[in-house]
Design a protein around this motif. Structure first.
Motif, PDB file in Angstrom:
ATOM      1  N   GLY A 221       0.801  -1.211   0.000  1.00 31.47           N
ATOM      2  CA  GLY A 221       0.000   0.000   0.000  1.00 31.47           C
ATOM      3  C   GLY A 221       0.837   1.264   0.000  1.00 31.47           C
ATOM      4  O   GLY A 221       1.855   1.363  -0.683  1.00 31.47           O
ATOM      5  N   ARG A 222       0.417   2.230   0.790  1.00 34.45           N
ATOM      6  CA  ARG A 222       1.107   3.523   0.819  1.00 34.45           C
ATOM      7  C   ARG A 222       2.546   3.415   1.326  1.00 34.45           C
ATOM      8  O   ARG A 222       3.345   4.319   1.094  1.00 34.45           O
ATOM      9  CB  ARG A 222       0.339   4.500   1.707  1.00 34.45           C
ATOM     10  N   GLN A 223       2.870   2.333   2.010  1.00 24.82           N
ATOM     11  CA  GLN A 223       4.217   2.165   2.530  1.00 24.82           C
ATOM     12  C   GLN A 223       5.178   1.579   1.489  1.00 24.82           C
ATOM     13  O   GLN A 223       6.386   1.518   1.734  1.00 24.82           O
ATOM     14  CB  GLN A 223       4.183   1.241   3.757  1.00 24.82           C
ATOM     15  N   SER A 224       4.670   1.164   0.360  1.00 26.26           N
ATOM     16  CA  SER A 224       5.524   0.609  -0.685  1.00 26.26           C
ATOM     17  C   SER A 224       6.468   1.678  -1.218  1.00 26.26           C
ATOM     18  O   SER A 224       6.099   2.838  -1.376  1.00 26.26           O
ATOM     19  CB  SER A 224       4.674   0.063  -1.831  1.00 26.26           C
TER      20      SER A 224
ATOM     21  N   PHE B 261       3.013   5.451  -8.670  1.00 26.89           N
ATOM     22  CA  PHE B 261       1.688   5.333  -9.267  1.00 26.89           C
ATOM     23  C   PHE B 261       0.816   6.510  -8.851  1.00 26.89           C
ATOM     24  O   PHE B 261       1.011   7.124  -7.799  1.00 26.89           O
ATOM     25  CB  PHE B 261       1.045   4.006  -8.868  1.00 26.89           C
ATOM     26  N   ASP B 262      -0.145   6.799  -9.686  1.00 29.34           N
ATOM     27  CA  ASP B 262      -1.002   7.970  -9.509  1.00 29.34           C
ATOM     28  C   ASP B 262      -2.313   7.525  -8.874  1.00 29.34           C
ATOM     29  O   ASP B 262      -3.327   7.367  -9.561  1.00 29.34           O
ATOM     30  CB  ASP B 262      -1.259   8.581 -10.895  1.00 29.34           C
ATOM     31  N   VAL B 263      -2.311   7.307  -7.549  1.00 29.43           N
ATOM     32  CA  VAL B 263      -3.454   6.726  -6.847  1.00 29.43           C
ATOM     33  C   VAL B 263      -4.112   7.776  -5.952  1.00 29.43           C
ATOM     34  O   VAL B 263      -3.428   8.483  -5.209  1.00 29.43           O
ATOM     35  CB  VAL B 263      -3.022   5.520  -5.994  1.00 29.43           C
ATOM     36  N   ASP B 264      -5.429   7.857  -6.016  1.00 32.08           N
ATOM     37  CA  ASP B 264      -6.194   8.707  -5.104  1.00 32.08           C
ATOM     38  C   ASP B 264      -6.608   7.835  -3.918  1.00 32.08           C
ATOM     39  O   ASP B 264      -7.707   7.282  -3.866  1.00 32.08           O
ATOM     40  CB  ASP B 264      -7.413   9.276  -5.827  1.00 32.08           C
ATOM     41  N   TRP B 265      -5.704   7.698  -2.968  1.00 38.28           N
ATOM     42  CA  TRP B 265      -5.923   6.788  -1.847  1.00 38.28           C
ATOM     43  C   TRP B 265      -7.135   7.181  -1.019  1.00 38.28           C
ATOM     44  O   TRP B 265      -7.902   6.325  -0.570  1.00 38.28           O
ATOM     45  CB  TRP B 265      -4.678   6.749  -0.956  1.00 38.28           C
ATOM     46  N   ASP B 266      -7.290   8.482  -0.805  1.00 43.75           N
ATOM     47  CA  ASP B 266      -8.398   8.927   0.056  1.00 43.75           C
ATOM     48  C   ASP B 266      -9.745   8.538  -0.545  1.00 43.75           C
ATOM     49  O   ASP B 266     -10.656   8.108   0.176  1.00 43.75           O
ATOM     50  CB  ASP B 266      -8.335  10.441   0.267  1.00 43.75           C
ATOM     51  N   PHE B 267      -9.889   8.672  -1.849  1.00 45.29           N
ATOM     52  CA  PHE B 267     -11.153   8.323  -2.483  1.00 45.29           C
ATOM     53  C   PHE B 267     -11.451   6.831  -2.334  1.00 45.29           C
ATOM     54  O   PHE B 267     -12.608   6.426  -2.242  1.00 45.29           O
ATOM     55  CB  PHE B 267     -11.116   8.701  -3.966  1.00 45.29           C
ATOM     56  N   GLY B 268     -10.411   6.025  -2.284  1.00 42.82           N
ATOM     57  CA  GLY B 268     -10.604   4.586  -2.127  1.00 42.82           C
ATOM     58  C   GLY B 268     -10.606   4.132  -0.688  1.00 42.82           C
ATOM     59  O   GLY B 268     -10.539   2.920  -0.434  1.00 42.82           O
TER      60      GLY B 268
ATOM     61  N   ARG C 144      -7.452   2.310   0.047  1.00 41.78           N
ATOM     62  CA  ARG C 144      -7.197   1.099  -0.744  1.00 41.78           C
ATOM     63  C   ARG C 144      -7.250   1.446  -2.233  1.00 41.78           C
ATOM     64  O   ARG C 144      -7.952   2.372  -2.643  1.00 41.78           O
ATOM     65  CB  ARG C 144      -8.233   0.022  -0.419  1.00 41.78           C
ATOM     66  N   ILE C 145      -6.519   0.688  -3.027  1.00 46.06           N
ATOM     67  CA  ILE C 145      -6.552   0.871  -4.476  1.00 46.06           C
ATOM     68  C   ILE C 145      -7.548  -0.126  -5.056  1.00 46.06           C
ATOM     69  O   ILE C 145      -7.546  -1.312  -4.729  1.00 46.06           O
ATOM     70  CB  ILE C 145      -5.153   0.698  -5.101  1.00 46.06           C
ATOM     71  N   ARG C 146      -8.433   0.383  -5.896  1.00 48.06           N
ATOM     72  CA  ARG C 146      -9.523  -0.446  -6.418  1.00 48.06           C
ATOM     73  C   ARG C 146      -9.097  -1.150  -7.707  1.00 48.06           C
ATOM     74  O   ARG C 146      -8.648  -0.503  -8.655  1.00 48.06           O
ATOM     75  CB  ARG C 146     -10.755   0.424  -6.673  1.00 48.06           C
ATOM     76  N   ILE C 147      -9.282  -2.448  -7.726  1.00 47.77           N
ATOM     77  CA  ILE C 147      -8.877  -3.274  -8.865  1.00 47.77           C
ATOM     78  C   ILE C 147     -10.134  -3.874  -9.495  1.00 47.77           C
ATOM     79  O   ILE C 147     -10.769  -4.751  -8.915  1.00 47.77           O
ATOM     80  CB  ILE C 147      -7.928  -4.407  -8.429  1.00 47.77           C
TER      81      ILE C 147
ATOM     82  N   GLU D  82     -15.675   4.530 -10.379  1.00 43.14           N
ATOM     83  CA  GLU D  82     -15.074   4.422  -9.053  1.00 43.14           C
ATOM     84  C   GLU D  82     -13.586   4.110  -9.047  1.00 43.14           C
ATOM     85  O   GLU D  82     -12.990   3.981  -7.981  1.00 43.14           O
ATOM     86  CB  GLU D  82     -15.815   3.354  -8.246  1.00 43.14           C
ATOM     87  N   LEU D  83     -12.981   4.010 -10.213  1.00 44.83           N
ATOM     88  CA  LEU D  83     -11.547   3.719 -10.244  1.00 44.83           C
ATOM     89  C   LEU D  83     -10.782   4.852  -9.554  1.00 44.83           C
ATOM     90  O   LEU D  83     -11.149   6.021  -9.681  1.00 44.83           O
ATOM     91  CB  LEU D  83     -11.080   3.585 -11.694  1.00 44.83           C
ATOM     92  N   ASN D  84      -9.703   4.523  -8.866  1.00 45.23           N
ATOM     93  CA  ASN D  84      -8.959   5.583  -8.175  1.00 45.23           C
ATOM     94  C   ASN D  84      -7.468   5.583  -8.502  1.00 45.23           C
ATOM     95  O   ASN D  84      -6.652   6.063  -7.722  1.00 45.23           O
ATOM     96  CB  ASN D  84      -9.180   5.510  -6.650  1.00 45.23           C
TER      97      ASN D  84
END
Length: 775
Positions: free
Chosen positions: A111-114, A120-127, A130-133, A196-198
Motif C-alpha cells: 500500500g502507501r508504505q511501498s 503510481f497515480d493513486v487517489d488513496w483517500d477516495f478509495g 485502498r486501491i480499487r482493482i 469508481e476507479l482511483n
C-alpha cells in the motif's frame, strides 16, 4: 547527434524476436533503410504481441530475445552501418498480471508504505486507503475468492497478501472475504471502473496503470535500462509513446535529452490541422501522422465530396453527418461513461470554497474537454486553446457559464494539480471519443478517418500540399513521415484503394445499394464503413473480416458496443460478412469492385509511397509494406511478415528482373528500395524543396517536386494523382514539364531532357518516376 535518413519499423514479439530482427538487418541494408526501428522491447505481459504493457522496465524482455538479442541487433546494425531507434513507453506499465510487475505487486502488498507508492497515480483517500482493482465479474464474486500458496486468488488472478493479514490456521469459509478486507487493495466489479476507479490509467484500459515519471526518482528507475543502452552504444534514438499522458511532457523531454547525451528523439504526438509542436519540446518531431494525412489527401478527388456527402445523408435518413456535433457527442459519451471516474477525480480537485464540486463540476469540466480542438494544452503554452474551449462550452450550454467562469482561472494555473490532471485527461477523451469512436461513425470515405487526421478536410490540392511541404522542410526536417503504423486504422494500400471511391462516387453508390439489398444491415453508416473496408482489402479471409466488422461496430457504439454487445445485431453483422463468401451475388459484387479499383488503387499506392519516401522528413517503412499490404485495424496490421519472399524479390530486381506491370507488388518494392537507397547514398539530392508544375490538359493530375537546392537540381519526384480521371481525359495528352538538365529515372533507367518533356513519356511504364541528374 546521429540522425536517421530513413527507418524501417519491426514489431518485436515472441514470434519475431530480437535475434530474428538481427538476422533481418542485412536485408534492411540492401533495401536501403538507414536505421532499424524497434517496437517496445522491455519486459512486457507474457504473450503480449505489441509490448506496450511493460511489466518490468529494468530488463529487455526475455521472450523477445533479452539483453543478448538487443546486443545482437545493435551489433548487426553497426556492422551494416545502420542506426537503431527504439520505442519506449514512459506513461504507463502493464498490471494485468500483478505477479509479473514487481512495482505493482509491491504496491498491492504494502500500500502507501511501498517504495513504489509514489510511482503510481493513486487517489488513496477516495478509495478509503485502498486501491480499487476492477477484476470481478460482479461484486458478489467475492465468494469465489480463495487463499492458496500465501496469495489471494480469484480464478486465474493472483494477488499478494499484506504482512500480518492472514494466518495459516484461519480456514473458515469466510476467511477469504475477511482477509480481502484487510488488504491495501479492493477487488471490485469490472463495471464499477467507469465511476469508481482511483488510479490513473492509459485511456480506458484498467490493466495499464499510469506512472509518475515527472518525479526524478521514478524517472531514474523507470529509465535505468534504457539509459544503459546509450552508455553502451547499443541504441541511437528513441520514439516516445503517448507523451500527452505525462504530467510535464516538456520537462520529461528535457530530462531525457540530457540523460541520453542529446540523442535523437521523436514523440508519438497527434497534431491537429494548424497545430504545431510546443516550442519547449526538445525533440526532432513527431512519428508522422500529420504527414500521413497530407499525403492521403492530395490523392483524393475533391469532386467526390458532394456525391459522397449525399450518400452519407441518405444512409443517415436524409441528414448528413455533422462532425462537430458528432465528436461533441462521442466525447461526452466517453466523459460520462468509460472515463467518468477520471472526470470525477478532476471534480474532487476543484477547491471546496468555490461551491462547485461533484457531478456539476464533472459536467462542466467534461463540456470544456468536449470543446477542445486539440488533444491537450501545454500550459502556459496553449492558454488560448483552453480559453477558446471554455468559450465554446458556454456557447453550447449557456447554463454552464458560472461554472466555467469559476473553472477557467483554476485550469489556467499551471502549478495546480487540477490544471495538470486536466491536461493529462483531455487527450484521453480525444483519443477515445474521436479516434476510437467517431472515426467508426463518420464513414463517408474511410481514407479520411485515420489516426492524426481531420476527416472534415476531404482533399488537398497540389499547391496546398507544396505549401505544407515547404513548411515541413523549414521547420521539421528531421520529423518522421509515415503511411502505415501498428496503430493505423487501415494500411496505406487499403486507403489508396478506398481513395479511388472519391473518383467513382456514382459507381460506389450503386454498388453499396446492391450490397445492402443482398446482405441487409440496419446500420447504414456502418454498412458504408464495412463494405469500403472489404473492397479495400479484397480478397481477404473470413476470419479477418469478421474480426474487423465486430470491432468496428463495437467501437462505433451505435448498434452494439463492447460492454453490452447486442447479440441480434452482431448476428446480422456476421451474416453480412459471411455473405461475402457464401452468397454468389455478394461475392460477384466484391470481385467486380476489386477489379475496378485495383489499377487505380495501385497507382495511388505507388504514388503515395514515392511521395512519402522523398518528401521532407525522415521516412519510415512499416514492416512488410514494401510489398502490397492491405490490412485493417490492429491486430490485423500486426501479422507476420515473410521477409524471405521480400529478400528474394529484391535480389531479382537487382539482377535486372523488372515487374511485369505496376500492378505487381514487386513494383512497390522497386519504388521503395530505389527511393530509400537514393536518400541514403545521395543526401545532397535532398537538401531543399520546390514545387514542379506541369503544363497541358492533364497538368492537375501530376504531383511533382524537386528536392534540390536553389543552386543545384536534386531528386525530382513525379507522381500520378486521380488516375481514373486521367484515364477519362484520355491520358496525359500534351502535358509536359521542363527539365533544367538531363535526368535519369531510378525506376526504369531511362533518360530525359534537358528541356520540355512530355509527362506521358516519363510515366510510360509506371505511374511514378524518380529522376536524378544524369551522371
Amino acid at each position: 547527434m546521429r540522425t536517421p535518413v530513413s527507418t524501417y519499423r519491426l514489431q518485436i514479439r515472441p514470434g519475431f524476436t530480437l535475434q530474428d530482427a538481427a538476422d533481418t538487418v542485412p536485408y534492411l541494408k540492401s533495401l536501403g533503410a538507414d536505421w532499424v526501428y524497434l517496437s517496445p522491447v522491455l519486459t512486457a505481459e507474457r504473450g503480449s504481441d505489441h509490448g506496450y504493457d511493460v511489466t518490468d522496465p529494468a530488463a529487455v524482455d526475455p521472450d523477445r530475445g533479452g539483453a543478448e538479442g538487443l546486443a545482437a541487433v545493435s551489433r548487426a546494425a553497426r556492422e551494416a552501418g545502420l542506426g537503431v531507434l527504439v520505442d519506449i513507453v514512459p506513461n504507463h506499465v502493464g498490471v494485468a498480471t500483478p505477479a509479473q510487475n514487481p512495482w505493482w505487486w509491491s504496491l498491492l502488498k504494502e500500500g502507501r508504505q511501498s517504495r513504489y507508492a509514489r510511482a503510481f497515480d493513486v487517489d488513496w483517500d477516495f478509495g478509503g486507503g485502498r486501491i480499487r482493482i476492477p477484476v470481478l465479474g460482479e461484486d458478489s464474486d467475492l465468494d469465489a475468492l480463495q487463499i492458496r500458496d500465501g496469495e489471494l486468488r480469484y480464478y486465474d488472478h493472483r494477488f499478494p497478501l499484506a504482512d500480518g493479514s492472514y494466518t495459516a490456521g484461519d480456514s473458515t469459509a469466510d476467511a477469504p472475504r475477511e482477509v480481502h478486507g484487510r488488504q491495501h487493495y479492493e477487488l471490485i466489479g469490472w463495471r464499477r471502473a467507469d465511476n469508481e476507479l482511483n488510479y490513473r490509467r492509459f485511456f480506458a484500459v484498467s490493466t495499464l496503470a499510469g506512472i509518475r515519471v515527472e518525479l526524478p526518482g521514478v524517472f531514474d528507475e523507470a529509465h535505468a535500462e534504457v539509459l544503459r543502452w546509450f552508455r553502451e552504444g547499443l541504441v541511437d534514438g528513441l520514439r516516445i509513446d503517448h507523451p500527452d499522458g505525462l504530467a510535464d511532457p516538456a520537462g520529461y523531454l528535457r530530462r531525457l535529452r540530457e540523460a541520453t547525451g542529446g540523442a535523437y528523439l521523436l514523440i508519438e504526438k497527434i497534431l491537429e490541422p494548424g497545430e504545431v509542436l510546443p516550442a519547449g519540446f526538445d525533440c526532432e518531431g513527431t512519428t508522422g501522422y500529420d504527414a500521413l494525412a497530407d499525403v492521403d489527401r492530395v490523392f483524393v478527388d475533391a469532386a467526390g465530396q458532394a456525391p459522397l456527402d449525399a450518400l452519407d445523408a441518405e444512409l443517415r435518413g436524409g441528414r448528413p453527418a455533422d462532425y462537430e456535433e458528432m465528436i461533441r457527442g462521442t466525447k461526452r459519451r466517453i466523459t460520462d461513461g468509460t472515463l467518468h471516474a477520471e472526470m470525477l477525480r478532476l471534480a474532487r480537485l476543484v477547491p471546496a470554497g468555490t461551491g462547485l464540486g461533484g457531478e456539476p463540476a464533472a459536467d462542466a469540466l467534461a463540456e470544456i474537454i468536449a470543446a477542445f480542438p486539440v488533444y491537450r494544452s501545454y500550459l502556459p503554452e496553449g492558454e488560448e486553446v483552453l480559453k477558446g474551449a471554455c468559450g465554446l462550452a458556454v456557447r453550447r450550454r449557456p447554463e454552464l457559464g458560472p461554472a466555467v467562469g469559476l473553472l477557467l482561472p483554476l485550469l489556467l494555473d499551471a502549478s495546480s494539480e487540477l490544471a495538470r490532471r486536466f491536461q493529462q485527461t483531455s487527450g484521453m477523451v480525444m483519443a477515445k471519443g474521436v479516434e476510437d469512436t467517431a472515426f467508426f461513425r463518420y464513414t463517408r470515405l474511410g481514407t479520411l478517418t485515420e489516426v492524426g487526421a481531420d476527416p472534415t478536410e476531404f482533399a488537398l490540392t497540389p499547391d496546398g500540399f507544396h505549401a505544407r511541404m515547404a513548411h515541413r522542410q523549414a521547420a521539421l526536417p528531421l520529423s518522421m513521415t509515415t503511411l502505415s503504423t501498428h496503430d493505423t486504422k487501415r494500411s496505406e494500400d487499403t486507403r489508396a484503394r478506398i481513395s479511388v471511391l472519391a473518383e467513382l462516387a456514382p459507381e460506389w453508390t450503386a454498388a453499396l445499394g446492391r450490397l445492402r439489398r443482398l446482405a441487409p444491415l440496419p446500420d447504414g453508416p456502418l454498412a458504408n464503413l464495412l463494405w469500403q473496408a472489404v473492397a479495400g482489402v479484397w480478397p481477404a479471409d473470413r476470419e479477418r473480416l469478421q474480426s474487423y466488422a465486430r470491432k468496428a461496430a463495437r467501437e462505433a457504439g451505435n448498434s452494439t458496443n463492447w460492454t453490452d454487445p447486442d447479440a441480434a445485431f452482431e448476428q446480422t453483422l456476421a451474416a453480412a460478412v459471411d455473405a461475402a463468401f457464401d452468397n454468389g451475388g455478394v461475392r460477384a459484387e466484391l470481385e467486380a469492385l476489386a477489379v475496378l479499383l485495383e489499377p487505380y488503387g495501385a497507382s495511388n499506392a505507388l504514388a503515395a509511397k514515392l511521395v512519402q519516401l522523398t518528401m521532407p522528413g525522415v521516412p519510415d517503412v512499416y514492416q512488410g509494406t514494401e510489398f502490397w499490404d492491405r490490412s485493417l485495424t490492429d491486430p490485423d496490421n500486426r501479422r507476420q511478415v515473410d521477409f524471405g519472399a521480400r529478400r528474394e524479390a529484391l535480389a531479382a530486381l537487382d539482377a535486372g528482373v523488372r515487374p511485369a506491370s505496376f500492378l505487381d507488388e514487386t513494383a512497390k518494392l522497386l519504388v521503395t528500395s530505389r527511393a530509400l537507397r537514393l536518400r541514403r547514398d545521395r543526401p545532397e539530392l535532398f537538401t531543399g524543396y520546390a514545387a514542379v508544375h506541369a503544363t497541358g490538359a492533364a497538368a492537375g493530375h501530376l504531383l511533382a517536386f524537386d528536392r534540390g537546392s536553389a543552386s543545384a537540381p536534386g531528386a525530382l519526384t513525379l507522381a500520378t494523382r486521380l488516375p481514373r480521371g486521367l484515364e477519362q481525359k484520355g491520358g496525359w495528352q500534351d502535358s509536359a514539364i521542363v527539365l533544367g538538365a538531363a535526368m535519369t529515372d531510378e525506376l526504369t533507367g531511362r533518360s530525359f531532357g534537358p528541356g520540355k518533356v512530355d509527362v506521358g513519356q516519363i510515366l510510360e511504364t509506371y505511374p511514378v518516376a524518380l529522376l536524378v541528374p544524369a551522371a
